[in-house]
Write an enzyme that holds these catalytic residues in place. Structure first.
Site, PDB file in Angstrom:
ATOM      1  N   LYS B  78     -34.332   1.829 -38.372  1.00  0.00           N
ATOM      2  CA  LYS B  78     -33.450   1.283 -39.417  1.00  0.00           C
ATOM      3  C   LYS B  78     -32.280   2.245 -39.592  1.00  0.00           C
ATOM      4  O   LYS B  78     -32.472   3.470 -39.566  1.00  0.00           O
ATOM      5  CB  LYS B  78     -34.237   1.141 -40.722  1.00  0.00           C
ATOM      6  CG  LYS B  78     -33.467   0.499 -41.859  1.00  0.00           C
ATOM      7  CD  LYS B  78     -34.350   0.292 -43.092  1.00  0.00           C
ATOM      8  CE  LYS B  78     -33.599  -0.382 -44.231  1.00  0.00           C
ATOM      9  NZ  LYS B  78     -34.460  -0.643 -45.399  1.00  0.00           N
ATOM     10  N   SER B 153     -34.654  -5.160 -47.347  1.00  0.00           N
ATOM     11  CA  SER B 153     -33.445  -4.726 -46.694  1.00  0.00           C
ATOM     12  C   SER B 153     -33.624  -4.362 -45.215  1.00  0.00           C
ATOM     13  O   SER B 153     -32.633  -4.212 -44.504  1.00  0.00           O
ATOM     14  CB  SER B 153     -32.882  -3.506 -47.423  1.00  0.00           C
ATOM     15  OG  SER B 153     -33.775  -2.411 -47.345  1.00  0.00           O
ATOM     16  N   SER B 177     -38.881  -3.748 -49.119  1.00  0.00           N
ATOM     17  CA  SER B 177     -37.959  -3.879 -47.987  1.00  0.00           C
ATOM     18  C   SER B 177     -38.591  -3.743 -46.605  1.00  0.00           C
ATOM     19  O   SER B 177     -37.913  -3.980 -45.600  1.00  0.00           O
ATOM     20  CB  SER B 177     -36.827  -2.858 -48.113  1.00  0.00           C
ATOM     21  OG  SER B 177     -35.946  -3.232 -49.128  1.00  0.00           O
TER      22      SER B 177
END
Lengths: 93, 490
Positions: B78, B153, B177
């Protein structure tokens, strides 16, 4: 109601410049948000202690040691520097 | 060679038997990214050249028999995990040119094992979002239906693993997330106990809630990665010494199952949950019952206060954390600042997107003189009672099952004009972050051809057991092996 004047004050506190379009948008969004969180008022919390971290823990420190390489690499990330110092607009006239 | 749907263990076996080299495997997945990602937008950066160098080094580790199970396996991070010398944007214009001078602890641990970083995945800006629509680099699409969001997210990581563009990815979970995108994309995602995985080098959103973890195809793959990224780190002052050091071996026996009682929180299944999702989860609970698990209804009475408390605490911490973006030390700087205040305020106006600005302002307001007690302190007290509710429940039951999200993946744009509705999509995941507990989302079926996820929530530091429970379920079912049709070919 979170009116435009209040948004200007909060934006200044948050150090974010806002234009007129932003004022309308954030006024409506933050007012809506504050309505959503009104339900927090319904609960009696007088006997409850706040919880900052879960699980409960105390923050640990470490030795304050200078890392010269990391400092030099770090300053290279600045958008304006002279290799030794960060360069910012003149603070005192 | 058809390897896109293989597990980490299977890929590792192919590498150690020299059926395929790490370099070939890396090229294979980079080719898939180039072939498919124009439809998904799941990657911000493809790390092709460096990945090939890392793969060649991994091959030498394998040749010298110095390899680990993860050596030579590609991974995507990420884009909030700092990667030395590689763009780390956090999905923001503010950091669109930021090249970190150091690696996050999670990244360096995996690099040291010889994993191959094939790229950085798209995400909601500064991890603030539940749909991956707030990224400066554009929205990510869900491989199961390209008109729908992948969740957020960590939406880029979930979309990339679901489309089998990478065998596994890292994510971070502040209010759901990792788990919500795993649920929307038919994946398995672990949010570890707070303090288990180092936050050093993970760009901060809300420091008392943020926790890194794996997004993978299966509980087994999650366990393999979690084994390596967990552990105390002196560089993270909130790292916890109590995290278990033993490797998770996934050997829960059927005899042990008979002694395990699972709690079902009544409220979670009665208020606001899509009926089809409720039915799918009930069917999966029947599978667990047949395996011998015991079930009991429980109460988490203060659940309804979670969303307000979460958004106050997260926004307050964000307003403090993001004050570092001032145009001086790193990140975006506005042109021709007139003075220091102009430099700060215009840099932040230009560098942050609307959702980030809104949360910073909410946080600044909640922390300001006159409102601190009314908002921030009340939220922290609610946090206490939410954790106490969980701890009381764990006196009655061993683990808790809950939906991951009240809906399946929604349409792109469907909730962008209604922030309250968007925030409510985190209603089953945020309590776990406030309480600091570990939770895993696993795929348990479909509703209208979209994946449904279910959470297994445990007490502090019980990741080993919740992964074992999920692994037993995944030995009985095959939901976790399904690949979206458009991506199920070479």
């Amino acid at each position: 109601m979170f009116d435009k004047k209040k948004i200007k004050d909060v934006a200044q506190l948050a150090m974010i410049a806002v234009d007129d379009n932003d004022l309308s948008y954030f006024s409506s969004e933050i007012s809506e948000f504050l309505k959503t969180i009104e339900q927090m008022d319904a609960i009696n919390l007088s006997e409850i202690n706040p919880l900052y971290h879960a699980p409960d823990m105390s923050l640990k420190g470490r030795e304050d040691e200078v890392d010269i390489d990391a400092k030099n690499d770090g300053i290279n990330c600045s958008p304006n520097h002279n290799g030794k110092y960060f360069i910012v607009p003149k603070v005192i006239d | 060679m058809d390897i896109y749907n293989k597990s980490i263990t299977e890929l590792s076996d192919l590498l150690s038997k020299k059926v395929i080299s790490s370099l070939e495997m890396t090229d294979y997945f980079i080719k898939r990214i180039k072939l498919f990602d124009s439809k998904l937008n799941s990657f911000i950066t493809i790390n092709e050249d460096e990945a090939r160098k890392q793969a060649a080094f991994a091959d030498s580790m394998i040749a010298n028999k110095k390899n680990h199970l993860l050596t030579g396996i590609p991974i995507a991070h990420k884009d909030l995990f700092s990667t030395k010398g590689l763009l780390t944007s956090c999905g923001s214009k503010m950091l669109e040119n930021y090249i970190p001078p150091y690696d996050a602890t999670v990244v360096s641990k995996l690099n040291n094992l010889g994993m191959v970083n094939i790229g950085k995945t798209n995400m909601d800006e500064f991890a603030m979002g539940s749909s991956n629509e707030s990224s400066y680099f554009g929205p990510v699409k869900n491989p199961w239906n390209l008109d729908r969001v992948p969740g957020g997210s960590s939406g880029g990581s979930a979309s990339a693993v679901a489309a089998r563009l990478t065998p596994i990815a890292t994510g971070s979970d502040t209010g759901g997330s990792i788990r919500q995108p795993a649920s929307f994309c038919g994946l398995t995602g672990l949010k570890p106990t707070y303090g288990s995985v180092s936050r050093y080098g993970m760009i901060a959103y809300a420091s008392s809630l943020d926790q890194g973890g794996p997004i993978a195809k299966s509980a087994e793959d999650c366990a393999i990665l979690y084994n390596e990224i967990k552990g105390f780190d002196k560089n993270d002052p909130t790292s916890n010494h109590e995290v278990k050091q033993n490797n998770i071996d996934l050997r829960l026996s059927k005899d042990e199952v008979k002694n395990i009682t699972i709690g079902i929180p009544k409220k979670y299944f009665s208020e606001g949950l899509d009926q089809n999702i409720s039915n799918v989860i009930s069917d999966s609970i029947d599978v667990f019952k047949k395996m011998g698990f015991n079930f009991k209804e429980i109460s988490l009475p203060n659940h309804s206060y979670t969303i307000p408390a979460y958004y106050i605490i997260a926004s307050a911490e964000a307003s403090s954390n993001l004050s570092r973006y001032d145009g001086v030390k790193f990140g975006h700087r506005c042109n021709d600042p007139k003075n220091l205040i102009d430099l700060y305020s215009r840099t932040r106006q230009e560098g942050f997107g609307k959702e980030v600005k809104k949360r910073i302002m909410i946080g600044a307001y909640a922390l300001s003189s006159g409102y601190y007690d009314e908002y921030y302190m009340r939220a922290l007290k609610i946090r206490r009672i939410i954790r106490d509710d969980f701890l009381s429940a764990f006196n009655e039951v061993d683990y808790i099952f809950a939906p991951t999200s009240p809906s399946t993946a929604f349409k792109i744009g469907e909730k962008t004009s209604n922030a309250t509705d968007m925030y409510l999509s985190d209603i089953y995941t945020t309590p776990v972050n406030l309480a600091g507990l570990p939770a895993l989302s696993i795929p348990v079926g479909y509703s209208d051809n979209l994946p449904v996820g279910m959470q297994i929530i445990g007490n502090d530091f019980t990741e080993d057991k919740i992964l074992e429970i999920a692994h037993l379920f995944q030995k009985e079912t095959d939901w976790h092996l399904h690949v979206p049709e458009a991506f199920s070919h070479e």
